[in-house]
Design a protein around this motif. Sequence first.
Motif, PDB file in Angstrom:
ATOM      1  N   CYS A 184       0.863  -1.054   0.231  1.00  0.00           N
ATOM      2  CA  CYS A 184       0.092  -0.224  -0.373  1.00  0.00           C
ATOM      3  C   CYS A 184       0.745   1.199   0.209  1.00  0.00           C
ATOM      4  O   CYS A 184       1.725   1.381   0.814  1.00  0.00           O
ATOM      5  N   VAL A 186       0.477   4.117   1.106  1.00  0.00           N
ATOM      6  CA  VAL A 186       0.398   4.717   2.009  1.00  0.00           C
ATOM      7  C   VAL A 186       0.507   4.300   3.562  1.00  0.00           C
ATOM      8  O   VAL A 186       1.225   4.537   4.064  1.00  0.00           O
ATOM      9  N   CYS A 187       0.824   3.176   3.226  1.00  0.00           N
ATOM     10  CA  CYS A 187       0.313   2.214   4.735  1.00  0.00           C
ATOM     11  C   CYS A 187       1.773   1.420   4.984  1.00  0.00           C
ATOM     12  O   CYS A 187       2.243   0.702   5.985  1.00  0.00           O
ATOM     13  N   CYS A 219      -4.611  -0.367   0.239  1.00  0.00           N
ATOM     14  CA  CYS A 219      -5.303  -1.672   0.512  1.00  0.00           C
ATOM     15  C   CYS A 219      -6.269  -0.808   0.820  1.00  0.00           C
ATOM     16  O   CYS A 219      -6.808  -0.026   0.379  1.00  0.00           O
ATOM     17  N   HIS A 222      -7.918   2.115   2.952  1.00  0.00           N
ATOM     18  CA  HIS A 222      -7.041   3.485   2.253  1.00  0.00           C
ATOM     19  C   HIS A 222      -7.077   3.676   0.741  1.00  0.00           C
ATOM     20  O   HIS A 222      -7.458   4.662   0.039  1.00  0.00           O
TER      21      HIS A 222
HETATM   22 ZN   LIG Z   1      -3.067   0.848   3.592  1.00  0.00          ZN
END
Ligand SMILES: [Zn+2]
Length: 291
Positions: A184, A186-187, A219, A222
């Motif tokens: 992901c 973002v994370c 993910c 997100h």
């Molecule tokens: Zn994520």
Amino acid sequence: MESPESAALRSRVFEVLATRFPSATLVDRADLLGFTVDGVKLPLIDYSRGIRNPQLLDATLSVVSSADGPYGDEQVAPGVWRYDFRAGGSGGDNRKLIEAHRLGVDIILFRKLRPNIYQAVYPARVAHVDEGVGQVLVTLDDLVSIADHTPSVVERRWAEYIAKHRVHQPAFRGMVLRAYETQCTVCRFKHAELLDAAHITADANEAGDAVVTNGMAMCKIHHAAYDQNFLGITPDYTITINGDLLAEVDGPMLKHGLQEMHGAHITLPRRRAEHPDRERLSQRYLEFSLR
Ligand SMILES: [Zn+2]
């Protein structure tokens, strides 16, 4: 092993290719035929055949699958395509294709989406050869292990359905996830089963929509937050969380999963040419800020 001269030229072709046409971008036929490497003309496709075997290379450089033909281009699983041998069995043009499998070299798959318009899918491998049936499976590099089997009837029917209904979308997920090394943005969550390829903007041109630079691996959480504009990404690749959400007090998903991401940078693909398109990000960020 591939000879040193052949290996050197092949890797140089991929370097030039990555600079000029990022993986999954759409390329004009004329640009493929006029392709040059260090000043030397080296067409990436053949004028009349669906396979390109340059004399200087020990094995095939590219194959063309036709998404605009009567049978679709037979994607047998996400990121795995079937390519039929040219007539002539294991000899002729097919010999170098079998060689590409034996040597395990990178090749390019050009998906012909419309007359004169091709999508470049690479680095790809010949993952499976069936000399009896006269076909090979071509797959994105990191999917080689799952491709090394003969597709079942169900897989083939499914692939035909996909090819008919959404010509370019299945490839999109595979290519975006590969670019982001299956995490992901973002994370950094890493389980493919819970990852999507999020679109940045919708495009009037359907095929243009499915390029890697219009996607980010995310993910499920997100991705949903991005689609609902709870989470925005600036053209400078900074994550922004919606102001109302930032002020809210709730459990760990809100706190760690969203609020703490505010101001962080997304994780970018290693290859610069596959970074998200800033123009698209900026257009999309505007939507987020107007929410
Ligand atoms: Zn994520």
